[in-house]
Write a protein that holds these residues in place. Sequence first.
Motif, PDB file in Angstrom:
ATOM      1  N   GLY A 178      50.810  19.578  72.046  1.00  0.00           N
ATOM      2  CA  GLY A 178      49.786  19.259  71.155  1.00  0.00           C
ATOM      3  C   GLY A 178      48.567  20.116  71.701  1.00  0.00           C
ATOM      4  N   THR A 179      47.173  19.821  71.034  1.00  0.00           N
ATOM      5  CA  THR A 179      46.237  20.456  71.657  1.00  0.00           C
ATOM      6  C   THR A 179      45.494  19.791  72.609  1.00  0.00           C
ATOM      7  OG1 THR A 179      44.608  19.583  69.959  1.00  0.00           O
ATOM      8  CG2 THR A 179      45.987  21.384  69.349  1.00  0.00           C
ATOM      9  N   ILE A 180      44.483  20.063  73.592  1.00  0.00           N
ATOM     10  CA  ILE A 180      43.929  19.604  74.462  1.00  0.00           C
ATOM     11  C   ILE A 180      42.868  18.520  73.721  1.00  0.00           C
ATOM     12  CG2 ILE A 180      42.196  19.779  76.077  1.00  0.00           C
ATOM     13  CD1 ILE A 180      43.452  22.332  77.223  1.00  0.00           C
ATOM     14  N   GLU A 181      42.498  18.922  72.624  1.00  0.00           N
ATOM     15  CA  GLU A 181      41.337  18.023  72.055  1.00  0.00           C
ATOM     16  C   GLU A 181      42.104  16.946  71.422  1.00  0.00           C
ATOM     17  OE1 GLU A 181      38.336  18.181  68.152  1.00  0.00           O
ATOM     18  OE2 GLU A 181      39.586  19.970  68.448  1.00  0.00           O
ATOM     19  N   GLN A 182      43.293  16.920  70.831  1.00  0.00           N
ATOM     20  CA  GLN A 182      44.025  16.070  70.209  1.00  0.00           C
ATOM     21  C   GLN A 182      44.711  14.832  71.372  1.00  0.00           C
ATOM     22  OE1 GLN A 182      48.133  17.001  69.155  1.00  0.00           O
ATOM     23  NE2 GLN A 182      48.093  16.105  67.660  1.00  0.00           N
ATOM     24  N   LEU A 183      45.162  15.614  72.663  1.00  0.00           N
ATOM     25  CA  LEU A 183      45.411  14.570  73.583  1.00  0.00           C
ATOM     26  C   LEU A 183      44.580  13.956  74.356  1.00  0.00           C
ATOM     27  CD1 LEU A 183      48.383  17.251  74.688  1.00  0.00           C
ATOM     28  CD2 LEU A 183      48.754  15.140  73.339  1.00  0.00           C
ATOM     29  N   THR A 184      43.227  14.700  74.321  1.00  0.00           N
ATOM     30  CA  THR A 184      42.143  13.898  75.285  1.00  0.00           C
ATOM     31  C   THR A 184      41.763  12.858  74.511  1.00  0.00           C
ATOM     32  OG1 THR A 184      41.665  15.972  76.075  1.00  0.00           O
ATOM     33  CG2 THR A 184      39.871  14.392  76.352  1.00  0.00           C
ATOM     34  N   ALA A 185      41.684  12.960  72.986  1.00  0.00           N
ATOM     35  CA  ALA A 185      41.264  11.899  72.200  1.00  0.00           C
ATOM     36  C   ALA A 185      42.169  10.805  72.377  1.00  0.00           C
ATOM     37  CB  ALA A 185      41.250  12.175  70.736  1.00  0.00           C
ATOM     38  N   GLN A 186      43.405  10.883  72.278  1.00  0.00           N
ATOM     39  CA  GLN A 186      44.381   9.982  72.556  1.00  0.00           C
ATOM     40  C   GLN A 186      44.158   9.140  73.959  1.00  0.00           C
ATOM     41  OE1 GLN A 186      48.102  12.217  71.487  1.00  0.00           O
ATOM     42  NE2 GLN A 186      48.632  10.167  70.831  1.00  0.00           N
ATOM     43  N   ALA A 187      43.831  10.075  74.949  1.00  0.00           N
ATOM     44  CA  ALA A 187      43.613   9.321  76.294  1.00  0.00           C
ATOM     45  C   ALA A 187      42.221   8.315  76.083  1.00  0.00           C
ATOM     46  CB  ALA A 187      43.480  10.375  77.319  1.00  0.00           C
ATOM     47  N   ARG A 188      41.390   8.623  75.382  1.00  0.00           N
ATOM     48  CA  ARG A 188      40.376   7.715  75.233  1.00  0.00           C
ATOM     49  C   ARG A 188      40.668   6.457  74.358  1.00  0.00           C
ATOM     50  NH1 ARG A 188      37.621  12.722  73.232  1.00  0.00           N
ATOM     51  NH2 ARG A 188      36.525  14.129  74.954  1.00  0.00           N
ATOM     52  N   GLU A 189      41.519   6.654  73.536  1.00  0.00           N
ATOM     53  CA  GLU A 189      41.936   5.653  72.959  1.00  0.00           C
ATOM     54  C   GLU A 189      42.648   4.611  73.594  1.00  0.00           C
ATOM     55  OE1 GLU A 189      44.554   6.839  69.627  1.00  0.00           O
ATOM     56  OE2 GLU A 189      42.955   7.802  68.542  1.00  0.00           O
ATOM     57  N   VAL A 190      43.360   4.951  74.772  1.00  0.00           N
ATOM     58  CA  VAL A 190      44.207   4.144  75.708  1.00  0.00           C
ATOM     59  C   VAL A 190      42.955   3.536  76.702  1.00  0.00           C
ATOM     60  CG1 VAL A 190      45.433   4.272  77.547  1.00  0.00           C
ATOM     61  CG2 VAL A 190      46.239   5.601  75.839  1.00  0.00           C
TER      62      VAL A 190
END
Length: 438
Positions: A178-190
Motif C-alpha cells: 500500500g501507500t504510506i498515506e493509505q496505511l497511516t489513515a488506517q492506523a488513525r482509524e484504529v
Amino acid sequence: MIDVNTFQDKTAAYYTLGCKLNFAETSTIGKMLEAHGIRKVRPGEKADICVINTCSVTELADKKCRQTIRRIARQHPQAFIVVTGCYAQLKPDEIAHIPDVDLVLGAEQKLDILQYLGDLHKQESGHVVTTPTRDIRKFSPSCSRGDRTRYFLKVQDGCDYFCTYCTIPFARGRSRSGTIEQLTAQAREVAAAGGKEIVITGVNIGDFGKQTGETFLDLIKSLDQVEGIAHYRISSIEPNLLTDEIIAFVATSKRFAPHFHIPLQSGSDTVLKLMHRHYDTALFAHKIETIRRLLPDAFIGVDLITGVRGETEELFEESRRFVEGLDISQLHVFTYSERPGTQALKIEPVVPIPERHERCRRMLEISERKLHDFYTRFQGSTRPVLFEQPRKGAPMHGFTDNYIRVEMPYRKEWVNTCRPVRLGDFNAAGDALIATEI
C-alpha cells in the motif's frame, strides 16, 4: 451489480488457518459481508455462508485445510462454502473436488468475494476463480482486530525472493504494498476506534514501497506520529532488509515496541546458500548485536527450519552452535516439509523425517532455555503492559512492551489499557510472569 437483497438476513462463519496476514484478510472479508447485510453466525447456529481462508506453508498445513473444509461442511450442511487463501491459489482444482465446496477464490479474488457469491445456491462442484500467480498485481488493504486487543495492519503482500524451500511467492504473487498515506489513515482509524496496539504484517514487509518509491523506514516514521496508539510491533522482517537505520529509529521512537522477529532459518552459511537466502550468519549476528546495543531490553524472536534437504549432521551442529551463541529471546522452530514445485526437491541428501523432528526438538530445548532466561532477567522490574480481555474465569493477561506475557487478577477497567506493573515470579504453567500493581 451486487443484489443487496440476496444477502439480507444471511449468516456467515469464518475460519482462518495460518499466518497473521490471513487473519487480517479474513477480518476484512467479514467487514465487507457485514456491510451487505450478512451477519456473523452465533454459537450453535447454522451458517448460510462459510468462508475458509487457507494456508499452504507445509504439507501438514494442506492436510489441516482439507480436514477443516470437511469438518465445516458437516457442521453447516446447507452452507455455501467458499475456500480461499494460499492453498486455494496453489491447488484450486484439488479443493474444488472436495465435496460441498462451492467456490474457490485465488489470491487476487479473495477480497472481491462479493462479486462471486451469486445467489448462494449450492453447486455440484466447486467453481474456481483464480489469476495466474505471475499476473497478480493488486494490493488489497486489510486491518483486523480479531478477538484480542491488538490489531493487525497489512502493509505489504507477495514476495520476490523465491527461496528454494518456499511456495509463498507462488501462492501470493510478487511483492506489492500500500501507500504510506493509505496505511497511516488506517492506523488513525484504529486509534479512533480505541485500538492501542498494531502489529505491522505482510509477507516480506521490509520490501515495502518498491512500486511507490517509498521505504519501510518512511512508513514506520509516519505511523509513529499517529496519536492514540500505544505500541506498534514489527512482525517478521528479513535480516538483510532490517537496516541499522530502522533499528536506530525503533530505539528512539515514541511508539515502536522493543520487539523484533527475524527469520534466520539456518545457522549454517552452507545451508543458507542452498536455501537461496539473501544474507549470511555474519550479517545476522551483526543485526542481533546492533539491536542489543541500541535496545538492550528488546525481545528478539527468530525463525528456524530443521532438516532441510542438504542439512547434514555436521551442518546442523554448525547451525545449533551458532544459535546457542546468539543473544536472542526465543526460537520459532519448524520441521522442513517438501513442497511441490520448489527447487529444494533437487537438493541432496534428504534428511529422514524422524531425524528432522529430533533436530526440531533439540532446537526447541535451546528456545525454552533462552526464553526462561529472558523472562528471569526482568523479574522485579517495572514494564508497561497492554491488558487483554481474558476468557471467562481466566486470569487477566497481557504483554509487556518487550513481549513478556504477564498474568494478574482480573480488573475490568484495565482491559485494553496500558499500565505499568511490577514483574514477579513465574505462574504455575511457567509461561508467564505474575504482575502486581505499582
